[in-house]
Write an enzyme that holds these catalytic residues in place. Structure first.
Site, PDB file in Angstrom:
ATOM      1  CD  GLU A 144      -2.742  -1.253   2.475  1.00 12.66           C
ATOM      2  OE1 GLU A 144      -3.966  -1.402   2.450  1.00 12.66           O
ATOM      3  OE2 GLU A 144      -2.077  -1.243   3.542  1.00 12.66           O
TER       4      GLU A 144
ATOM      5  N   GLY B 126     -13.077  -1.733   2.683  1.00 11.17           N
ATOM      6  CA  GLY B 126     -14.267  -2.273   2.033  1.00 11.17           C
ATOM      7  C   GLY B 126     -15.441  -1.334   2.220  1.00 11.17           C
TER       8      GLY B 126
ATOM      9  CB  ILE C 113     -16.855  -6.814   6.858  1.00 11.16           C
ATOM     10  CG1 ILE C 113     -16.606  -6.330   8.295  1.00 11.16           C
ATOM     11  CG2 ILE C 113     -18.334  -6.802   6.523  1.00 11.16           C
ATOM     12  CD1 ILE C 113     -17.217  -7.192   9.366  1.00 11.16           C
TER      13      ILE C 113
ATOM     14  CG  MET D 213      -9.432  -5.519   9.472  1.00 10.29           C
ATOM     15  SD  MET D 213      -8.725  -7.102   8.917  1.00 10.29           S
ATOM     16  CE  MET D 213      -8.464  -7.930  10.480  1.00 10.29           C
ATOM     17  CD  GLU D 214      -5.395  -2.414   9.390  1.00  8.81           C
ATOM     18  OE1 GLU D 214      -5.314  -3.643   9.241  1.00  8.81           O
ATOM     19  OE2 GLU D 214      -5.980  -1.644   8.565  1.00  8.81           O
TER      20      GLU D 214
ATOM     21  CG  ASP E 104     -13.515  -5.331  -0.619  1.00 13.67           C
ATOM     22  OD1 ASP E 104     -14.459  -5.585   0.135  1.00 13.67           O
ATOM     23  OD2 ASP E 104     -12.373  -5.043  -0.202  1.00 13.67           O
TER      24      ASP E 104
END
Length: 245
Positions: free
Chosen positions: A11, A77, A168, A189-190, A213
């Site tokens: 990333e 997401g 998810i 998640m962070e 996504d």
């Protein structure tokens, strides 16, 4: 000194490629890259996935590198139907969607801090830099790569983000999140963990999330390729404008 964090090296690979006067240090099984990026002193690190990993990385970053601000960049997401792959979310409020210390605290409330969410800083400047990036999109993003992910007209949204140690990937979970946190538009998640550490250390924090996504049953994207060829260059373009503003 500006700290830049991502969950995966892919990333921020484009940023690492542009980093000058590079020095590295190994701490806590992480590699911290210090140097100059567009004439700014920076330190780059990838934290790995999850709240614990990102919180540990952020704490180390603050204590050992004397950073003045922290920027998190990476993929997320979508849990809002208006978002498409390639869109950019500039974080407003960060929630931990898996935090529940009831009955002692309200759901999502961070114990002791008594806050259900944490606000980001520097949003106006980040949004301006992102707008400039969108206006010069094809300077940074390969047209064929964008087409491979069906990215056509990416947009910028300033909105709330939900973080948690869960990937998810179903409509059922999205619907549950939509009901619990109706203002959240994407999930990762962070971010909220990094925001909490920055809040406690009084370090300005901002976050850039690129939608990879729609966090549903069809979320079968090649994350590594998307991070390398799309998200990494989004970060490059946005931060180049941010630093030169």
């Amino acid at each position: 000194m500006i700290g830049i964090i991502s969950a995966m090296q892919e990333e921020i690979q484009a940023l690492l490629n542009e980093l000058k006067n590079v020095e590295t240090s190994e701490k806590g099984m992480r590699t911290y890259y210090t140097g100059t990026l567009f004439n700014k002193n920076v330190v780059l690190v990838f934290s790995r996935w999850g709240k614990v990993a990102s919180a540990a990385t952020t704490t180390q970053l603050i204590n050992d590198f004397n950073v003045d601000e922290i920027i998190f960049t990476g993929v997320a997401g979508a849990i809002n139907k208006e978002l498409n792959i390639g869109d950019i979310v500039i974080g407003k409020n960060l929630y931990q969607h898996d935090l529940n210390a009831s009955p002692f605290y309200k759901k999502f409330e961070i114990p002791i801090l008594k806050k259900e969410f944490l606000e980001t800083k520097n949003a106006t400047k980040i949004i301006e830099a992102t707008t400039k990036f969108i206006n010069t999109y094809n300077t940074y993003i390969n047209i064929e790569e964008a087409a491979a992910f069906e990215i056509t007209a990416p947009k910028i949204v300033f909105g709330d983000i939900a973080s948690g140690d869960k990937f998810i990937k179903s409509l059922k979970k999205i619907n549950k999140l939509n009901k619990a946190l109706p203002t959240a538009i994407c999930v990762e998640m962070e971010g909220a963990a990094v925001a909490q550490i920055c809040y406690e250390y009084e370090i300005p924090f901002s976050i850039i999330r690129i939608i990879s996504d729609k966090a549903n049953d069809n979320a079968t994207i090649d994350f590594s390729r998307f991070a390398n060829s799309i998200a990494s260059y989004y970060a490059l373009g946005i931060l180049k404008n941010y630093f030169n503003n």
